[in-house]
Write a protein that holds these residues in place. Structure first.
Motif, mmCIF file in Angstrom:
data_model
loop_
_atom_site.group_PDB
_atom_site.id
_atom_site.type_symbol
_atom_site.label_atom_id
_atom_site.label_comp_id
_atom_site.label_asym_id
_atom_site.label_seq_id
_atom_site.Cartn_x
_atom_site.Cartn_y
_atom_site.Cartn_z
ATOM 1 N N CYS A 37 0.668 -1.237 0.175
ATOM 2 C CA CYS A 37 -0.174 -0.071 0.068
ATOM 3 C C CYS A 37 0.821 1.350 -0.093
ATOM 4 O O CYS A 37 1.700 1.558 0.960
ATOM 5 N N CYS A 230 -4.662 1.498 -0.711
ATOM 6 C CA CYS A 230 -5.144 0.022 -1.061
ATOM 7 C C CYS A 230 -6.569 0.029 -0.714
ATOM 8 O O CYS A 230 -7.384 -0.557 -1.128
ATOM 9 N N GLY A 231 -6.717 0.810 0.476
ATOM 10 C CA GLY A 231 -8.344 0.989 0.882
ATOM 11 C C GLY A 231 -8.619 -0.332 1.847
ATOM 12 O O GLY A 231 -9.713 -0.201 2.340
ATOM 13 N N ARG A 232 -7.692 -1.186 2.148
ATOM 14 C CA ARG A 232 -8.053 -2.279 2.838
ATOM 15 C C ARG A 232 -7.211 -2.406 3.956
ATOM 16 O O ARG A 232 -7.513 -3.326 5.102
ATOM 17 N N CYS A 233 -5.769 -1.981 3.936
ATOM 18 C CA CYS A 233 -4.672 -2.315 5.206
ATOM 19 C C CYS A 233 -5.309 -1.398 6.429
ATOM 20 O O CYS A 233 -6.168 -0.685 6.326
ATOM 21 N N CYS A 236 -5.037 2.446 6.033
ATOM 22 C CA CYS A 236 -6.243 2.753 5.341
ATOM 23 C C CYS A 236 -7.479 2.776 6.028
ATOM 24 O O CYS A 236 -8.215 3.880 6.012
HETATM 25 ZN ZN LIG Z 1 -3.687 0.636 2.626
#
Ligand SMILES: [Zn+2]
Length: 253
Positions: A37, A230-233, A236
């Motif tokens: 990310c 990444c929007g998922r880690c 984020c």
């Molecule tokens: Zn991320």
């Protein structure tokens, strides 16, 4: 980290993990952060985010500290490894068992018997890099110690990238191309241990991969291109704002 003449300051064990060092140099772990990310990698470089230390990571650090000869300092810094009765928690008793097992093994000891925590800095793909070797046997090989759940999980950690960079680093500094080995011990009920050589063809492929990606990461790190989230880690998630979403998205995996 850049002095008045624009030169880079020498890295030591004291400043190796400093924010300035991370701003100035790429490292294998920073490269892997960018792979995971870009936003998280940049937040780490700016000193705004730190990976939380998990118990599993701490077990690895315990064994690393033993081989570095810094176990007393490690125990002082991490009182959470002891129970209220001041005994080592079970994971760290396991770590002690791993240490006893690998130090009693002649082959393992040979590979871990090189120069410890040797730092090198070098240029790779027009970027400055830093690295710190677990065991550097000058003119013979580079070995890195890994404590893992089991051997099967090894390739998931992409140690081929580490091997490629470390080999290139030693070659840039000394002119010698050395083989790269992982000295691996498992946390299984009965400790397993072996020395894995990462084949040269695998190291070469990993180096090609780095060459393909690094240009973009250099631009992101220099602030020329905005980082992609990444929007998922965990990072984020920690900075996101709630969105209104379609429930059926969740069925699409
Ligand atoms: Zn991320």
């Amino acid at each position: 980290m850049i002095d008045m003449e624009g030169k880079r300051v020498e890295l030591t064990s004291e400043n190796y993990y400093s924010q300035e060092a991370n701003e100035q140099f790429f490292s294998v772990s920073q490269y892997k952060d960018f792979m995971k990310c870009e936003s998280m990698a940049m937040a780490k470089i700016r000193g705004e985010y730190q990976q939380p230390m998990t118990r599993a990571l701490l077990v690895g650090s315990f064994v690393d500290a033993y081989f570095e000869g810094t176990l007393p300092q490690f125990m002082e810094r991490n009182p959470e490894i002891f129970t209220r009765k001041n005994e080592l928690k079970s994971e760290f008793r396991k770590a002690n068992e791993i240490i006893a097992r690998v130090t009693a093994d002649p082959v393992f000891s040979q590979f871990m018997g090189g120069e410890k925590q040797r730092i090198m800095t070098f240029e790779l793909f027009n970027a400055p890099w830093k690295m710190k070797m677990d065991s550097y046997l000058k003119g013979i090989c580079i070995a890195d110690l890994k404590v893992v759940a089991n051997f099967k999980s090894l390739p998931l950690w992409r140690y081929d990238l580490q091997g490629a960079v470390y080999q290139a680093g030693v070659e840039a500094v000394t002119g010698e191309q050395l083989p790269f080995y992982l000295a691996v011990a498992s946390k299984e009920r009965v400790v397993d241990l072996d020395i894995f050589q990462i084949p040269q063809t695998t190291l070469n492929l990993a180096m090609d991969e780095i060459g393909f990606s690094i240009g973009h990461y250099i631009e992101v790190k220099a602030g020329l291109t905005p980082p992609k989230a990444c929007g998922r880690c965990d990072y984020c998630k920690s900075v996101k704002q709630a969105r209104i979403r379609n429930y059926n998205e969740l069925l699409e995996g």
